[in-house]
Design an enzyme around this catalytic site. Sequence first.
Site, PDB file in Angstrom:
ATOM      1  N   HIS A  77     -45.019  69.251  48.506  1.00  9.83           N
ATOM      2  CA  HIS A  77     -44.857  70.616  49.024  1.00  9.83           C
ATOM      3  C   HIS A  77     -45.835  71.032  50.121  1.00  9.83           C
ATOM      4  CE1 HIS A  77     -42.339  70.903  45.515  1.00  9.83           C
ATOM      5  NE2 HIS A  77     -43.352  70.956  44.691  1.00  9.83           N
ATOM      6  N   ASP A 233     -45.218  62.657  44.064  1.00 11.42           N
ATOM      7  CA  ASP A 233     -45.938  62.183  42.884  1.00 11.42           C
ATOM      8  C   ASP A 233     -45.094  62.178  41.619  1.00 11.42           C
ATOM      9  OD1 ASP A 233     -45.901  64.956  42.633  1.00 11.42           O
ATOM     10  OD2 ASP A 233     -48.074  65.171  42.500  1.00 11.42           O
TER      11      ASP A 233
END
Length: 482
Positions: A77, A233
């Site tokens: 993000h 991730d």
Amino acid sequence: MYLGIDLGTSAVKLCVIDAEGNLIAQSSKDLPISHPFDGASEQNCEDWWEATRACIKALDPALRIAIKAIGLSGQMHGAVVLDAQRKPVRPVILWNDARADVECSDIIAADPSAAQHAGVLPMPGFTAPKILWLSRHEPEAHAKIRHVMLPKDYIGLCLHGGCVTDPSDAAGTSWFDEAARCWSARLCELTATEPAWLPHVLHGTDVAGTLLPDIATDLGLTPDIPVAAGAGDGAAGAVGLGAVQAGDGFISLGTSGQLFVTTDAYRPNIENRIHAYAHTVPDHWFQMAAMLNGARPMAWLADLLNRPIDLLLTEAAEARPGPLFLPYLTGERTPHGDTTIRGGFANLGEGMSQGSLMRAVLEAIAFSFADAAEAFAKAGTAPTSLLAIGGGTRSDLLMQMIADVTGITLGRSDEAVVGPALGAARLALVACGDKPMDAVMQRPTVRHWFKPKGAIDHSTQIRLEAYRALYPALRTVQQKLR
């Protein structure tokens, strides 16, 4: 040998595996973070690259020269904004930054269908609302933007020189059409973003580029080795655990927390704030509950008390339940979607100890996973068994608490703490063609199972209900303080 690089929020972590998937070496380097104003969270991408260089150079020289491919993982993000020369325009606005709250409301007001395409309602932590915020509050910086990248992809840019991402990281931007698995011109239009700024999207096992000769010389690596596109991730953690088939899943206890289940189709569930994102591997998606505060409150309390976390965990195991804690130090996504809420202790008394405070923190983390599991159930997904990754899995007490309050059996492997770096290394192994994906992405051997003790006992149920009452109570208090 195959190198996996995981760019976390608190540290860069590397691991090296061999062709059989055995863990050969690891290294890590802590990262600084700044909070220029309340709700803001930033890092400098130059710090990421310097930490990555230091981690690689910490590996044995003979091991470095044997590395055949590199894979990438990283925090999702973040808005890495670059100019025409691919230099940073400003510090990176991170995933746990809350400044773009108004912009999220404006996106939905302008087009209520945006969330259905993007997989979840827009939230301030996502990349697209941050760019809209920049256009309004830092127009000079916005005018310089020619490239927008995700954090791990900036490391890729440094390694191979290209602007490339993967579907799982693209998915977390609020620009990605999850069902079509491509950038959405409409979502770009809503957020003051030029589609030409966005990176090329490749599957995580695809080669994004080859290692630049001067970088190879600097790092002691072999020139022109392939660099895999990698994964965000969450998806990299799934790859490390072999969670790449429908129904596979895990919980993650890193700085943030996640409950993640792979699906074979795009299944959005907007009303329960379950993220529905494209996986890094072809033809798969995933559902994810995202908690901004994962295991981070444990380290926060240890830092605040200036005491070793291991000692506090030992004292927590001996302490009786007492105080309650709301762990929302940086707001929360699932289930509240509230970036302005903050944490707090309740029910404090003179008999309180530092161990009882840590026990309250652990209990609150477990209760946040109970909320996540409830949101999943409302979305029609009810996992009974999940693997676990992240530094927080070291605590047996926390793992058992989560199993008990969610009713989910949790498995911890020897590789649990390695986490996304292992997934990145696996993606590198596949990308260079040495082994097929099915042979590489196997589930690890579980060393310890944490099984629920049964139905939640009455006292724990009462504490869970009290914990859930803290959010609306503290929200009312905080609204009065503004």
